[in-house]
Scaffold this motif. Structure first.
Motif, short mmCIF file in Angstrom:
data_model
loop_
_atom_site.label_atom_id
_atom_site.label_comp_id
_atom_site.label_asym_id
_atom_site.label_seq_id
_atom_site.Cartn_x
_atom_site.Cartn_y
_atom_site.Cartn_z
N GLU A 11 14.09 -30.49 40.68
CA GLU A 11 15.20 -30.09 39.67
C GLU A 11 15.50 -31.32 39.00
OE1 GLU A 11 17.19 -28.35 37.16
OE2 GLU A 11 16.15 -27.10 38.64
N LEU A 12 15.94 -32.42 39.62
CA LEU A 12 16.75 -33.63 39.15
C LEU A 12 15.84 -34.42 38.26
CD1 LEU A 12 19.34 -34.25 42.14
CD2 LEU A 12 19.69 -33.06 39.74
N PHE A 13 14.45 -34.53 38.62
CA PHE A 13 13.69 -35.59 38.06
C PHE A 13 13.78 -35.86 36.64
CE2 PHE A 13 9.67 -37.25 36.36
CZ PHE A 13 9.39 -38.26 37.06
N PRO A 14 13.70 -34.61 35.75
CA PRO A 14 13.88 -34.84 34.55
C PRO A 14 15.22 -35.41 33.77
CG PRO A 14 13.83 -32.59 34.85
CD PRO A 14 13.41 -33.34 35.92
N VAL A 15 16.29 -35.09 34.69
CA VAL A 15 17.54 -35.48 34.45
C VAL A 15 17.72 -36.92 34.64
CG1 VAL A 15 19.82 -35.21 34.65
CG2 VAL A 15 18.40 -33.18 35.07
N VAL A 16 17.32 -37.37 35.81
CA VAL A 16 17.26 -39.09 36.04
C VAL A 16 16.30 -39.50 35.10
CG1 VAL A 16 16.70 -40.68 37.87
CG2 VAL A 16 17.67 -38.32 38.59
N ARG A 17 15.37 -38.96 34.69
CA ARG A 17 14.42 -39.59 33.96
C ARG A 17 15.35 -39.97 32.36
NH1 ARG A 17 9.04 -36.66 32.06
NH2 ARG A 17 10.66 -34.95 31.51
N GLY A 18 16.23 -38.76 31.99
CA GLY A 18 17.01 -39.07 30.81
C GLY A 18 18.06 -40.02 30.99
N ILE A 19 18.61 -40.15 32.30
CA ILE A 19 19.47 -41.19 32.44
C ILE A 19 19.01 -42.52 32.49
CG2 ILE A 19 20.90 -42.16 34.51
CD1 ILE A 19 21.49 -39.30 35.37
N TRP A 20 17.58 -42.76 32.83
CA TRP A 20 17.08 -43.89 32.82
C TRP A 20 16.63 -44.40 31.39
CZ3 TRP A 20 11.41 -43.78 31.47
CH2 TRP A 20 10.82 -44.79 31.46
N ASN A 21 16.35 -43.47 30.61
CA ASN A 21 16.27 -43.52 28.92
C ASN A 21 17.36 -43.87 28.31
OD1 ASN A 21 14.51 -43.32 26.64
ND2 ASN A 21 15.93 -41.94 26.21
N SER A 22 18.63 -43.19 28.66
CA SER A 22 19.81 -43.46 27.97
C SER A 22 20.19 -44.77 28.47
CB SER A 22 20.71 -42.48 28.40
OG SER A 22 21.09 -42.38 29.42
N GLU A 23 19.95 -45.17 29.65
CA GLU A 23 20.35 -46.52 30.33
C GLU A 23 20.08 -47.80 29.64
OE1 GLU A 23 19.63 -48.78 34.63
OE2 GLU A 23 19.31 -46.81 34.33
N MET A 24 18.99 -47.53 28.94
CA MET A 24 18.22 -48.63 28.02
C MET A 24 18.98 -48.74 26.80
SD MET A 24 14.02 -48.39 28.68
CE MET A 24 13.91 -46.65 28.68
N ASP A 25 19.63 -47.71 26.36
CA ASP A 25 20.59 -47.66 25.29
C ASP A 25 22.17 -47.94 25.47
OD1 ASP A 25 18.33 -47.09 23.69
OD2 ASP A 25 18.85 -44.92 23.91
N GLY A 26 22.25 -48.60 26.71
CA GLY A 26 23.67 -48.63 26.96
C GLY A 26 24.42 -47.54 27.68
N GLY A 27 23.86 -46.62 28.16
CA GLY A 27 24.36 -45.52 29.02
C GLY A 27 24.78 -45.78 30.46
N ARG A 28 25.35 -44.67 31.01
CA ARG A 28 25.36 -45.17 32.52
C ARG A 28 24.29 -45.46 33.17
NH1 ARG A 28 28.39 -40.08 32.01
NH2 ARG A 28 30.67 -40.61 32.27
N SER A 29 24.13 -46.43 34.15
CA SER A 29 23.25 -46.92 34.87
C SER A 29 23.03 -46.03 36.24
CB SER A 29 23.37 -48.48 35.24
OG SER A 29 24.06 -48.40 36.46
N ARG A 30 21.68 -45.85 36.42
CA ARG A 30 21.22 -45.23 37.83
C ARG A 30 22.28 -45.75 39.09
NH1 ARG A 30 16.87 -46.73 39.12
NH2 ARG A 30 16.68 -48.30 37.20
N TYR A 31 22.64 -46.93 38.90
CA TYR A 31 22.99 -47.54 40.00
C TYR A 31 24.83 -47.16 40.14
CZ TYR A 31 19.02 -50.07 40.20
OH TYR A 31 17.52 -50.45 40.25
#
Length: 279
Positions: free
Chosen positions: A41-61
């Motif tokens: 369930e969470l895989f695509p959401v974390v993938r979206g976080i990973w993608n937005s992280e590269m644009d300055g969004g919240r990091s996974r950490y």
């Protein structure tokens, strides 16, 4: 009991973790104690976080740390009664909530170590993942052009698309330099990502966003939306990046935006530590 400023700070301090898990709070009662199930369930959401992280969004950490903070609070308040835990789902069984949150934190933090390109390529993109790409359009389209073109103001019930755009620009001022260029970029990204009117309509008007495009098709609406946003931004030119923004004559002085002036980096001597400069 009245909500204090500290209550608000503690609540929004966990907003990244809350957004990650909001599917369970909205559509399901609990997070299952079955790692393969919640990972799917969470895989695509974390993938979206990973993608937005590269644009300055919240990091996974950051989100992992928020999940651990929530887990600590659930150990002290197992019924989820702490104000910072509002709108968080619980685990099933409930006594496993803190442990499940820590397992999810581990998963989020280690998601890209290493990257599983096969899983990334073969997992369909979800609406929740896509909406992370459009933080401004997700506000503009539902508020100003949703409900069959009715804008947010009662005076705009019969407004044209152009009047809705003008209203958004007026209400954005004086934050134009921060909002309008990004809104223009999101229009470009939407047209690059979705190739047909049906795809645009299903995402922006459907479960993803519940927005609208006034009385026009999105393929007719998004391209004309870009020029007025761009023109409005160009009225506030960046005359010296890193110093200030000067407005057209006739606008009051308090509308200028002071920026911290950044010194030009000096050349580093070979072998000198990165990020430091000899005086």
């Amino acid at each position: 009991m009245a909500i204090t400023r500290q209550d608000t700070i503690e609540y929004f301090r966990l907003e990244g973790a809350r957004n990650l898990l909001k599917f369970y709070g909205r559509y399901q009662d609990n997070i299952p104690d079955d790692a393969p199930e919640w990972k799917k369930e969470l895989f695509p959401v974390v993938r979206g976080i990973w993608n937005s992280e590269m644009d300055g969004g919240r990091s996974r950490y950051e989100i992992g740390a928020q999940l651990r903070t929530a887990a600590d609070l659930f150990e002290i308040h197992p019924d989820g009664s702490h104000h910072a835990l509002k709108n968080f789902p619980m685990g099933y069984p409930k006594e496993r909530t803190a442990a499940i949150f820590r397992e999810i934190a581990d998963y989020v933090e280690q998601w890209a170590s290493p990257l599983d390109w096969e899983a990334i390529s073969n997992t369909p993109i979800s609406a929740r993942e896509l909406i992370m790409r459009f933080p401004r359009l997700s506000n503009i389209l539902p508020l100003y052009f949703g409900q069959d073109g009715a804008a947010v103001s009662d005076d705009m019930q019969d407004a044209s698309t152009e009047e809705g755009i003008r209203m958004y620009i007026d209400e954005t001022h004086p934050g134009c330099p921060w909002n309008l260029p990004a809104a223009v970029a999101e229009c470009h990204e939407a047209l690059a990502l979705f190739h047909t009117e049906d795809q645009l309509d299903r995402f922006f008007c459907g479960a993803g966003m519940h927005g609208g495009s006034g009385s026009d098709d999105f393929t007719d609406f998004l391209p004309p939306l870009r020029p007025p946003l761009q023109r409005a931004h160009e009225r506030v030119p960046l005359t010296d990046v890193g110093t200030q923004v000067n407005y057209d004559e006739g606008q009051s002085a308090h509308h200028a935006y002071p920026f911290r002036h950044l010194p030009r980096p000096r050349n580093r001597p070979m072998g000198h530590p990165a990020g430091r400069h000899r005086e």
